[in-house]
Design a protein around this motif. Sequence first.
Motif, PDB file in Angstrom:
ATOM      1  N   MET A  90       0.727  -1.187  -0.095  1.00  0.00           N
ATOM      2  CA  MET A  90       0.031   0.115  -0.226  1.00  0.00           C
ATOM      3  C   MET A  90       0.947   1.254   0.195  1.00  0.00           C
ATOM      4  N   GLN A  91       2.150   1.122   0.432  1.00  0.00           N
ATOM      5  CA  GLN A  91       2.831   2.240   0.643  1.00  0.00           C
ATOM      6  C   GLN A  91       3.920   2.520  -0.854  1.00  0.00           C
ATOM      7  N   LEU A  92       3.581   1.536  -1.413  1.00  0.00           N
ATOM      8  CA  LEU A  92       4.427   1.785  -3.200  1.00  0.00           C
ATOM      9  C   LEU A  92       3.662   2.756  -3.789  1.00  0.00           C
ATOM     10  N   ARG A  93       4.409   3.567  -4.758  1.00  0.00           N
ATOM     11  CA  ARG A  93       3.634   4.505  -5.757  1.00  0.00           C
ATOM     12  C   ARG A  93       2.992   3.590  -6.869  1.00  0.00           C
ATOM     13  N   ASP A  94       2.208   4.393  -7.604  1.00  0.00           N
ATOM     14  CA  ASP A  94       1.487   3.552  -8.855  1.00  0.00           C
ATOM     15  C   ASP A  94       2.389   3.006  -9.726  1.00  0.00           C
ATOM     16  N   GLY A  95       3.596   3.723 -10.127  1.00  0.00           N
ATOM     17  CA  GLY A  95       4.328   3.341 -10.976  1.00  0.00           C
ATOM     18  C   GLY A  95       5.169   2.011 -10.483  1.00  0.00           C
ATOM     19  N   GLN A  96       5.454   1.872  -9.369  1.00  0.00           N
ATOM     20  CA  GLN A  96       6.096   0.708  -8.715  1.00  0.00           C
ATOM     21  C   GLN A  96       5.108  -0.417  -8.736  1.00  0.00           C
ATOM     22  N   LEU A  97       3.940  -0.224  -8.659  1.00  0.00           N
ATOM     23  CA  LEU A  97       2.816  -1.244  -8.613  1.00  0.00           C
ATOM     24  C   LEU A  97       2.739  -1.997  -9.796  1.00  0.00           C
ATOM     25  N   ARG A  98       2.716  -0.906 -10.970  1.00  0.00           N
ATOM     26  CA  ARG A  98       2.435  -1.205 -12.320  1.00  0.00           C
ATOM     27  C   ARG A  98       3.721  -2.046 -12.860  1.00  0.00           C
ATOM     28  N   PHE A  99       5.073  -1.799 -12.288  1.00  0.00           N
ATOM     29  CA  PHE A  99       6.220  -2.275 -12.624  1.00  0.00           C
ATOM     30  C   PHE A  99       5.992  -3.984 -12.157  1.00  0.00           C
ATOM     31  N   PHE A 100       5.599  -3.926 -11.036  1.00  0.00           N
ATOM     32  CA  PHE A 100       5.225  -5.587 -10.439  1.00  0.00           C
ATOM     33  C   PHE A 100       4.237  -6.292 -11.373  1.00  0.00           C
TER      34      PHE A 100
END
Length: 62
Positions: free
Chosen positions: A36-46
């Motif tokens: 939940m603390q990750l930015r949107d770009g980081q979540l999209r990357f994963f």
Amino acid sequence: MDVDTFWSALALVLVIEGLLPFLSPGGWRRGFGQLMQLRDGQLRFFGLCSILLGLALLWLLG
């Protein structure tokens, strides 16, 4: 793809997704809190890495 294969694959995904919260609910909660603390770009990357890995596995197995 056969419809039965699709439903079997979906059932297997649900079993795998349910293992961690069942076996270690506290660890799952901590991990989810970190997600939940990750930015949107980081979540999209994963998410993209997960998609590519799944497609690669399907290609290797098919």
